[in-house]
Design an enzyme around this catalytic site. Structure first.
Site, PDB file in Angstrom:
ATOM      1  N   LYS A 137       0.832  -1.200   0.000  1.00 41.07           N
ATOM      2  CA  LYS A 137       0.000   0.000   0.000  1.00 41.07           C
ATOM      3  C   LYS A 137       0.872   1.258   0.000  1.00 41.07           C
ATOM      4  O   LYS A 137       0.610   2.216  -0.732  1.00 41.07           O
ATOM      5  CB  LYS A 137      -0.953  -0.007   1.218  1.00 41.07           C
ATOM      6  CG  LYS A 137      -2.067  -1.040   1.076  1.00 41.07           C
ATOM      7  CD  LYS A 137      -2.892  -1.229   2.344  1.00 41.07           C
ATOM      8  CE  LYS A 137      -3.828  -2.412   2.183  1.00 41.07           C
ATOM      9  NZ  LYS A 137      -4.674  -2.686   3.334  1.00 41.07           N
ATOM     10  N   GLN A 158      -4.680  -1.401   9.552  1.00 39.65           N
ATOM     11  CA  GLN A 158      -4.593  -2.738   8.949  1.00 39.65           C
ATOM     12  C   GLN A 158      -5.184  -3.787   9.889  1.00 39.65           C
ATOM     13  O   GLN A 158      -4.874  -3.822  11.076  1.00 39.65           O
ATOM     14  CB  GLN A 158      -3.123  -3.049   8.620  1.00 39.65           C
ATOM     15  CG  GLN A 158      -2.911  -4.334   7.838  1.00 39.65           C
ATOM     16  CD  GLN A 158      -3.502  -4.304   6.432  1.00 39.65           C
ATOM     17  OE1 GLN A 158      -3.664  -3.258   5.822  1.00 39.65           O
ATOM     18  NE2 GLN A 158      -3.863  -5.465   5.919  1.00 39.65           N
ATOM     19  N   ASP A 169     -10.998   2.858   3.800  1.00 43.05           N
ATOM     20  CA  ASP A 169     -11.265   1.412   3.690  1.00 43.05           C
ATOM     21  C   ASP A 169     -12.765   1.140   3.510  1.00 43.05           C
ATOM     22  O   ASP A 169     -13.156   0.047   3.129  1.00 43.05           O
ATOM     23  CB  ASP A 169     -10.822   0.698   4.983  1.00 43.05           C
ATOM     24  CG  ASP A 169      -9.510  -0.042   4.817  1.00 43.05           C
ATOM     25  OD1 ASP A 169      -9.237  -0.519   3.702  1.00 43.05           O
ATOM     26  OD2 ASP A 169      -8.777  -0.158   5.819  1.00 43.05           O
TER      27      ASP A 169
HETATM   28  N1  GUN Z   1      -6.881  -6.808   6.095  1.00 45.29           N
HETATM   29  C1  GUN Z   1      -7.189  -7.568   5.018  1.00 45.29           C
HETATM   30  N2  GUN Z   1      -7.700  -6.800   4.042  1.00 45.29           N
HETATM   31  C2  GUN Z   1      -7.735  -5.530   4.505  1.00 45.29           C
HETATM   32  C3  GUN Z   1      -8.164  -4.290   3.953  1.00 45.29           C
HETATM   33  O1  GUN Z   1      -8.641  -4.178   2.826  1.00 45.29           O
HETATM   34  N3  GUN Z   1      -8.016  -3.214   4.769  1.00 45.29           N
HETATM   35  C4  GUN Z   1      -7.509  -3.298   6.024  1.00 45.29           C
HETATM   36  N4  GUN Z   1      -7.429  -2.192   6.737  1.00 45.29           N
HETATM   37  N5  GUN Z   1      -7.114  -4.428   6.564  1.00 45.29           N
HETATM   38  C5  GUN Z   1      -7.228  -5.543   5.797  1.00 45.29           C
END
Ligand code: GUN
Length: 281
Positions: free
Chosen positions: A52, A96, A119
């Protein structure tokens, strides 16, 4: 001939479009920044967070990284989220998941300012999606819609079956397919005759987290198969929830793993960061 839906290529196109937008915004003095919080060192999370941040750098979005120790308390994490909510220069906040067991994920998600929730996990954004109002949409299902559109696969009037009902993928996927006028069925571990239900699908989205579970018995001839899984096979090789080789000759289009849905999630996160910066102008 089966079409392989190339998520890597499509996500690159989107990232390049975003890069241009970000450059235009910078010209008028608008910078975009994403705060990325990781608690502990779950190896998969470290890879995702790294990807990311790399994607942010590629398009010119600044990322502020918060790598907190496993022992971080819920109060400390909530205090950091609060601080970031107030910071004008932060357009997006991403915590996350999963979080360590001693932290209540729902409470943390709820603490994020919905206007910075890139998100799309905050109940306010989930609610907005469910009633067709503007808000942030969860990145993986949003990326799947974009994959279908950019591959000229129409959703309108199609039988869409989703395997899996998670808050992050299955449920928002259902709402997005519905918004595109699909006829939507959501299946899960209690569904009876899953194979028969899955076989009705013109578009089958699989997000169940079971390695290569979906084989040729689950798919209709000519179906479009979208594989959200990210698993490892018996040889440790990355694979999905769909047995790719077993269904390949039967389907009209399919996403590979890796290189299908995964890269789209990140592209949509970047898209949401730009949207956040535009909305809070
Ligand atoms: N953990 C697995 N997929 C995601 C996601 O798309 N966003 C976040 N914040 N955590 C995750």
């Amino acid at each position: 001939m089966t079409k392989i839906i190339d998520g890597k290529k499509i996500s690159k196109e989107i990232k390049d479009e975003i890069k241009q937008q970000v450059a235009e915004m910078k010209k008028v003095g608008k910078n975009i920044a994403l705060a990325v919080i990781q608690v502990g060192n779950n190896p998969a999370s470290t890879v995702y967070v790294g990807n990311k941040k790399k994607a942010c750098a590629y398009v010119g979005i600044e990322s502020f990284s918060y790598e907190l120790p496993e022992e971080t308390t819920q109060e400390e994490l909530l205090a950091l989220v609060e601080e970031l909510n107030k910071k004008k220069e932060v357009n997006g906040i991403l915590v996350q998941l999963p979080l360590p067991k001693h932290i209540d994920e729902d409470k943390v998600i709820k603490a994020i300012d919905p206007s910075k929730d890139v998100d799309g996990f905050h109940p306010e954004n989930v609610g907005a999606l469910s009633i067709g109002q503007e808000g942030f949409v969860s990145c993986t299902p949003a990326g799947i819609i974009e994959l279908l559109k950019r591959s000229d696969i129409s959703i309108d009037g199609k039988e869409c079956v989703i395997i899996g009902r998670s808050n992050i993928v299955g449920k928002p996927m259902a709402l997005l397919l519905l918004r595109e006028n699909g006829t939507v069925t959501v299946t899960h571990s209690h569904t009876k005759n899953l194979k028969e239900v899955a076989k009705r699908a013109d578009i089958l989205v699989v997000a169940i987290g079971k390695t290569k579970m979906v084989n040729e018995e689950y798919v209709k001839d000519g179906a479009v198969v979208i594989d959200v899984g990210m698993d490892r096979d018996e040889n440790g090789k990355l694979c999905g929830d769909v047995d790719y080789d077993a269904v390949f000759d039967k389907v009209s289009a399919i996403t590979p793993v890796p290189g299908g849905v995964g890269p789209m999630t990140i592209a949509m996160l970047l898209h949401n960061c730009v949207e956040s910066a535009k909305r809070n102008d």
